[in-house]
Scaffold this active site. Structure first.
Site, mmCIF file in Angstrom:
data_model
loop_
_atom_site.group_PDB
_atom_site.id
_atom_site.type_symbol
_atom_site.label_atom_id
_atom_site.label_comp_id
_atom_site.label_asym_id
_atom_site.label_seq_id
_atom_site.Cartn_x
_atom_site.Cartn_y
_atom_site.Cartn_z
ATOM 1 N N ARG A 1 -2.054 -6.161 -8.442
ATOM 2 C CA ARG A 1 -1.250 -7.118 -8.080
ATOM 3 C C ARG A 1 -1.059 -8.388 -9.111
ATOM 4 N NH1 ARG A 1 -3.322 -8.202 -2.252
ATOM 5 N NH2 ARG A 1 -5.258 -8.272 -3.823
ATOM 6 N N HIS B 1 0.943 -1.234 0.054
ATOM 7 C CA HIS B 1 -0.100 -0.116 0.206
ATOM 8 C C HIS B 1 0.950 1.379 -0.030
ATOM 9 C CE1 HIS B 1 -3.124 -2.709 2.487
ATOM 10 N NE2 HIS B 1 -3.598 -2.364 1.151
ATOM 11 N N SER C 1 -3.266 -7.463 2.931
ATOM 12 C CA SER C 1 -3.451 -7.496 4.168
ATOM 13 C C SER C 1 -4.157 -8.660 4.779
ATOM 14 C CB SER C 1 -4.858 -6.108 4.610
ATOM 15 O OG SER C 1 -4.223 -4.967 4.245
ATOM 16 N N LYS D 1 -17.999 -6.013 6.444
ATOM 17 C CA LYS D 1 -16.459 -6.623 7.036
ATOM 18 C C LYS D 1 -16.345 -6.616 8.457
ATOM 19 C CE LYS D 1 -13.771 -6.376 2.800
ATOM 20 N NZ LYS D 1 -12.433 -5.961 2.140
#
Length: 185
Positions: free
Chosen positions: A89, A16, A127, A40
């Site tokens: 990614r 990040h 994460s 979440k």
């Protein structure tokens, strides 16, 4: 031009930070916007994540930290941003991010999405990976800033034995021991 870098950042990783630093060179201002997602259950509160990001970006004069709820494009419009900054990614990220970019474009034609390819050394990093490694006692010192590693280890110490302190530049960070029957990444 103002860019918004939205995400949950639970916790913020070196990947990040790579996107934030590179984005700060491309845009006059980057707002790192922590999304409050009611669907979440985060490891860290929004306030904790904001503070972790603030501590991680003190060297960047044109980076602001904020939190929001609701649609990202509405937040971007309120912030007078013209760009949503997103890191990629892998190809799987691209598919999801492209769909999101197209959806956002239907909500606001004024907002563009700019993708930055993640630096090679962070192409695997998320994460979720950080939390899983820490949960099973592995070292995350090479994946997150030292203060974030310490905060993350503290979250998992309530039910595990702590050993093997690891020295960092600014603090002693202690990974947790894994028992042999637990899977470790």
């Amino acid at each position: 031009m103002i860019a918004i870098y939205p995400g949950s950042f639970d916790p913020i990783t070196l990947g990040h930070l790579d996107i934030i630093e590179r984005g700060s060179q491309l845009f006059s201002q980057v707002i790192v916007a922590v999304l409050r997602n009611p669907n979440k259950t985060p490891l860290f509160s929004v306030q904790q994540r904001l503070e972790q990001i603030r501590q991680s970006t003190t060297h960047l004069d044109n980076v602001e930290i904020d939190a929001f709820e609701g649609l990202t494009v509405e937040y971007a419009t309120r912030s007078k941003a013209k760009v949503l900054l997103r890191g990629l990614r892998a190809i799987s990220d691209f598919e999801v991010e492209l769909q999101m970019a197209h959806t956002n474009k239907t909500l606001s034609t004024e907002i563009e999405t700019v993708f930055l390819a993640t630096s090679n050394e962070y192409s695997f990093l998320s994460s979720s990976v950080v939390k899983e490694i820490a949960r099973f006692g592995g070292s995350i010192n090479h994946l997150v800033p030292p203060h974030v590693a310490l905060d993350t280890y503290k979250c998992f110490t309530h039910n595990q034995t702590v050993s093997n302190p690891i020295k960092t530049d600014t603090t002693e960070v202690t990974p947790l021991n894994s028992s042999p029957n637990k899977r470790e990444m």
